[in-house]
Design a protein around this motif. Structure first.
Motif, PDB file in Angstrom:
ATOM      1  N   ILE A  11       0.876  -1.526  -0.033  1.00 56.20           N
ATOM      2  CA  ILE A  11       0.230  -0.023   0.235  1.00 56.20           C
ATOM      3  C   ILE A  11       0.533   1.164  -0.162  1.00 56.20           C
ATOM      4  O   ILE A  11       0.161   2.170  -0.702  1.00 56.20           O
ATOM      5  CB  ILE A  11      -0.505  -0.117   1.448  1.00 56.20           C
ATOM      6  N   LEU A  12       1.845   1.371   0.865  1.00 58.61           N
ATOM      7  CA  LEU A  12       3.035   2.445   0.445  1.00 58.61           C
ATOM      8  C   LEU A  12       3.330   2.250  -0.973  1.00 58.61           C
ATOM      9  O   LEU A  12       3.394   3.565  -0.849  1.00 58.61           O
ATOM     10  CB  LEU A  12       4.242   2.231   1.846  1.00 58.61           C
ATOM     11  N   HIS A  13       4.309   0.969  -1.576  1.00 61.12           N
ATOM     12  CA  HIS A  13       4.584   1.372  -2.712  1.00 61.12           C
ATOM     13  C   HIS A  13       3.135   2.816  -3.362  1.00 61.12           C
ATOM     14  O   HIS A  13       3.543   2.991  -4.917  1.00 61.12           O
ATOM     15  CB  HIS A  13       4.806   0.436  -3.070  1.00 61.12           C
ATOM     16  N   ALA A  14       1.705   1.755  -3.929  1.00 61.64           N
ATOM     17  CA  ALA A  14       1.058   2.739  -4.232  1.00 61.64           C
ATOM     18  C   ALA A  14       0.831   3.508  -3.626  1.00 61.64           C
ATOM     19  O   ALA A  14       0.679   4.839  -5.003  1.00 61.64           O
ATOM     20  CB  ALA A  14      -0.072   1.409  -4.117  1.00 61.64           C
ATOM     21  N   TYR A  15       1.098   4.501  -2.948  1.00 58.73           N
ATOM     22  CA  TYR A  15       1.093   5.502  -1.580  1.00 58.73           C
ATOM     23  C   TYR A  15       1.959   6.619  -2.652  1.00 58.73           C
ATOM     24  O   TYR A  15       1.847   7.388  -2.876  1.00 58.73           O
ATOM     25  CB  TYR A  15       0.562   5.487  -0.622  1.00 58.73           C
ATOM     26  N   VAL A  16       3.008   6.307  -3.032  1.00 60.08           N
ATOM     27  CA  VAL A  16       4.163   6.760  -3.130  1.00 60.08           C
ATOM     28  C   VAL A  16       3.941   6.899  -5.108  1.00 60.08           C
ATOM     29  O   VAL A  16       4.541   8.219  -5.796  1.00 60.08           O
ATOM     30  CB  VAL A  16       5.265   6.058  -2.808  1.00 60.08           C
ATOM     31  N   ILE A  28      -4.569   5.960   4.004  1.00 63.95           N
ATOM     32  CA  ILE A  28      -3.378   5.323   4.896  1.00 63.95           C
ATOM     33  C   ILE A  28      -2.545   6.765   5.332  1.00 63.95           C
ATOM     34  O   ILE A  28      -1.420   6.682   6.124  1.00 63.95           O
ATOM     35  CB  ILE A  28      -2.761   4.906   3.367  1.00 63.95           C
ATOM     36  N   LEU A  29      -3.235   7.645   5.141  1.00 69.38           N
ATOM     37  CA  LEU A  29      -2.387   9.639   6.003  1.00 69.38           C
ATOM     38  C   LEU A  29      -3.021   8.976   7.096  1.00 69.38           C
ATOM     39  O   LEU A  29      -2.190   9.653   7.888  1.00 69.38           O
ATOM     40  CB  LEU A  29      -3.403  10.328   5.230  1.00 69.38           C
ATOM     41  N   GLU A  33       0.143   9.503  10.263  1.00 68.49           N
ATOM     42  CA  GLU A  33      -0.123  10.391  11.808  1.00 68.49           C
ATOM     43  C   GLU A  33      -0.034   9.801  12.806  1.00 68.49           C
ATOM     44  O   GLU A  33       0.539  10.374  13.791  1.00 68.49           O
ATOM     45  CB  GLU A  33      -1.613  10.673  11.157  1.00 68.49           C
ATOM     46  N   ASN A  34      -0.075   8.475  12.814  1.00 73.84           N
ATOM     47  CA  ASN A  34      -0.352   7.644  14.552  1.00 73.84           C
ATOM     48  C   ASN A  34       0.865   7.051  14.169  1.00 73.84           C
ATOM     49  O   ASN A  34       1.391   6.131  14.896  1.00 73.84           O
ATOM     50  CB  ASN A  34      -1.197   7.239  14.461  1.00 73.84           C
ATOM     51  N   ASP A  35       1.482   6.487  12.840  1.00 73.58           N
ATOM     52  CA  ASP A  35       2.401   5.488  13.177  1.00 73.58           C
ATOM     53  C   ASP A  35       3.901   6.197  12.609  1.00 73.58           C
ATOM     54  O   ASP A  35       4.039   6.369  11.683  1.00 73.58           O
ATOM     55  CB  ASP A  35       1.921   4.255  11.919  1.00 73.58           C
ATOM     56  N   GLU A  36       4.847   6.183  13.234  1.00 68.84           N
ATOM     57  CA  GLU A  36       6.305   7.174  12.693  1.00 68.84           C
ATOM     58  C   GLU A  36       7.222   6.073  12.301  1.00 68.84           C
ATOM     59  O   GLU A  36       7.289   6.284  11.322  1.00 68.84           O
ATOM     60  CB  GLU A  36       6.659   6.680  14.142  1.00 68.84           C
ATOM     61  N   SER A  37       6.751   4.731  12.188  1.00 70.13           N
ATOM     62  CA  SER A  37       7.596   3.882  11.393  1.00 70.13           C
ATOM     63  C   SER A  37       7.205   4.025   9.723  1.00 70.13           C
ATOM     64  O   SER A  37       7.502   3.762   9.469  1.00 70.13           O
ATOM     65  CB  SER A  37       7.451   2.540  11.636  1.00 70.13           C
ATOM     66  N   ALA A  38       5.475   3.483   9.591  1.00 64.93           N
ATOM     67  CA  ALA A  38       5.185   4.017   8.107  1.00 64.93           C
ATOM     68  C   ALA A  38       5.369   5.530   7.701  1.00 64.93           C
ATOM     69  O   ALA A  38       5.803   5.533   6.158  1.00 64.93           O
ATOM     70  CB  ALA A  38       3.754   3.675   9.051  1.00 64.93           C
ATOM     71  N   GLU A  44      11.380   6.863   3.056  1.00 62.95           N
ATOM     72  CA  GLU A  44      12.604   6.840   1.903  1.00 62.95           C
ATOM     73  C   GLU A  44      12.049   5.685   1.041  1.00 62.95           C
ATOM     74  O   GLU A  44      12.395   6.060   0.027  1.00 62.95           O
ATOM     75  CB  GLU A  44      12.455   4.457   2.765  1.00 62.95           C
ATOM     76  N   LEU A  45      10.176   5.057   0.356  1.00 63.96           N
ATOM     77  CA  LEU A  45      10.151   5.140  -0.520  1.00 63.96           C
ATOM     78  C   LEU A  45       9.746   6.170  -1.632  1.00 63.96           C
ATOM     79  O   LEU A  45      10.827   6.081  -2.862  1.00 63.96           O
ATOM     80  CB  LEU A  45       8.735   4.314  -0.427  1.00 63.96           C
ATOM     81  N   GLN A  46       9.789   6.951  -1.002  1.00 56.68           N
ATOM     82  CA  GLN A  46       9.969   8.192  -1.656  1.00 56.68           C
ATOM     83  C   GLN A  46      11.174   9.121  -2.042  1.00 56.68           C
ATOM     84  O   GLN A  46      10.905   8.953  -3.520  1.00 56.68           O
ATOM     85  CB  GLN A  46       9.352   9.664  -1.164  1.00 56.68           C
ATOM     86  N   ARG A  47      12.317   8.609  -1.355  1.00 53.61           N
ATOM     87  CA  ARG A  47      13.619   8.778  -2.226  1.00 53.61           C
ATOM     88  C   ARG A  47      13.766   8.130  -2.924  1.00 53.61           C
ATOM     89  O   ARG A  47      14.923   8.087  -3.843  1.00 53.61           O
ATOM     90  CB  ARG A  47      14.919   8.846  -0.659  1.00 53.61           C
ATOM     91  N   THR A  48      13.626   6.734  -2.687  1.00 50.35           N
ATOM     92  CA  THR A  48      13.990   6.044  -3.552  1.00 50.35           C
ATOM     93  C   THR A  48      13.429   6.285  -5.029  1.00 50.35           C
ATOM     94  O   THR A  48      13.962   5.908  -6.273  1.00 50.35           O
ATOM     95  CB  THR A  48      13.804   4.783  -3.823  1.00 50.35           C
ATOM     96  N   LYS A  49      11.835   6.250  -5.235  1.00 54.32           N
ATOM     97  CA  LYS A  49      11.410   6.793  -5.906  1.00 54.32           C
ATOM     98  C   LYS A  49      12.629   7.903  -6.804  1.00 54.32           C
ATOM     99  O   LYS A  49      12.227   8.178  -8.014  1.00 54.32           O
ATOM    100  CB  LYS A  49       9.982   7.224  -5.719  1.00 54.32           C
ATOM    101  N   GLU A  50      12.432   8.720  -6.158  1.00 50.09           N
ATOM    102  CA  GLU A  50      13.407   9.649  -7.148  1.00 50.09           C
ATOM    103  C   GLU A  50      14.652   9.920  -7.150  1.00 50.09           C
ATOM    104  O   GLU A  50      14.969  10.349  -8.463  1.00 50.09           O
ATOM    105  CB  GLU A  50      13.661  11.258  -5.635  1.00 50.09           C
ATOM    106  N   TRP A  51      15.762   8.897  -6.566  1.00 47.95           N
ATOM    107  CA  TRP A  51      16.857   8.215  -7.283  1.00 47.95           C
ATOM    108  C   TRP A  51      16.542   7.981  -8.221  1.00 47.95           C
ATOM    109  O   TRP A  51      17.632   8.009  -9.234  1.00 47.95           O
ATOM    110  CB  TRP A  51      16.942   7.426  -6.269  1.00 47.95           C
ATOM    111  N   VAL A  52      15.470   6.594  -8.245  1.00 47.31           N
ATOM    112  CA  VAL A  52      14.993   6.473 -10.055  1.00 47.31           C
ATOM    113  C   VAL A  52      15.171   7.792 -11.150  1.00 47.31           C
ATOM    114  O   VAL A  52      15.714   7.325 -11.649  1.00 47.31           O
ATOM    115  CB  VAL A  52      13.427   5.286  -9.909  1.00 47.31           C
ATOM    116  N   LYS A  53      14.266   8.584 -11.163  1.00 50.22           N
ATOM    117  CA  LYS A  53      14.301   9.169 -11.430  1.00 50.22           C
ATOM    118  C   LYS A  53      15.406   9.959 -12.167  1.00 50.22           C
ATOM    119  O   LYS A  53      15.552  10.449 -13.167  1.00 50.22           O
ATOM    120  CB  LYS A  53      13.354  10.030 -11.469  1.00 50.22           C
TER     121      LYS A  53
END
Length: 235
Positions: A11-16, A28-29, A33-38, A44-53
């Motif tokens: 789900i996080l991948h799909a969100y990003v 998911i938002l 808001e209530n889950d720091e690990s999420a 991290e996933l957003q950063r990876t996506k930007e690196w790929v681009k």
């Protein structure tokens, strides 16, 4: 990874990737808001996506197979080849040896792969932000002093907006960079050759400060260093 964790990961991948419908995105938002690990994993996933681009910006798939490549690789799709080459970037995005440096505390520096065990560190800047580049220079000096009389290696890599600090036409730190290069033989300043090429296409002065290396794309160099075990610090 449990089934629940795997589902959240998907789900996080799909969100990003912007693939969620409004209702699922809202859920998911609320969870983030209530889950720091999420929240951290989404970043991290957003950063990876930007690196790929970033890594494959403007790249084209090869038109012919390269000699010496095995049958499986020759018959793989360009996307599969690109994905294989990005293993190092994806690993970095997941947190292998990476740091985002803020505040006044220097994070613990992982040891490089050299037989001496001395730290090998990359400081990366991609923004035309004077405050951040001053921090880059300060951190470079700090690491050089902290690991003096060792075989430590430090590289300052600039791309995108960070190139402004490496170009003679735009940098306010020419003397500082020249002094560091002259006084230390274990520090390198590297400007992305691909980014400089784009500046030339726009008719801008892309000449770099004397002593700055401008022979390779930043993405290629960063991937190479990360696979060698260098510690990455983004400022």
């Amino acid at each position: 990874m449990s089934k629940t964790d795997f589902r959240i990961e998907r789900i996080l991948h799909a969100y990003v990737d912007g693939e969620l419908d409004a209702q699922t995105k809202s859920r998911i938002l609320i969870q983030m808001e209530n889950d720091e690990s999420a929240r951290a994993r989404a970043c991290e996933l957003q950063r990876t996506k930007e690196w790929v681009k970033f890594s494959f910006e403007g790249e084209k798939a090869p038109t012919r197979a390269l000699p010496g490549i095995n049958w499986r690789l020759r018959h793989a799709s360009p996307f599969q080849i690109a994905a294989s080459l990005l293993i190092a970037v994806l690993a970095f995005g997941a947190g292998w040896g990476g740091h985002s440096l803020r505040g006044n505390t220097l994070p613990p520096i992982a040891l490089g792969t050299a037989s001496t065990g001395a730290p090998h560190v990359i400081l990366h800047i991609s923004d035309a932000d004077e405050t951040r580049f001053v921090e880059v220079l300060d951190r470079t000096r700090q690491i050089l002093q902290q690991y003096r009389n060792t075989d430590a290696q430090i590289e300052v890599v600039a791309n995108s907006g960070g190139l402004d600090f490496m170009r003679t036409a735009s940098s306010h730190h020419v003397d500082s960079i020249k002094r560091l290069i002259a006084h230390y033989d274990n520090v390198r300043f590297i400007a992305c050759s691909r980014g400089l090429g784009k500046l030339r296409e726009l008719g801008l002065d892309a000449r770099v400060i004397s002593g700055v290396d401008a022979h390779a794309p930043a993405a290629d160099h960063l991937i190479e260093r990360l696979t060698e075990g260098w510690t990455y610090i983004r400022i």
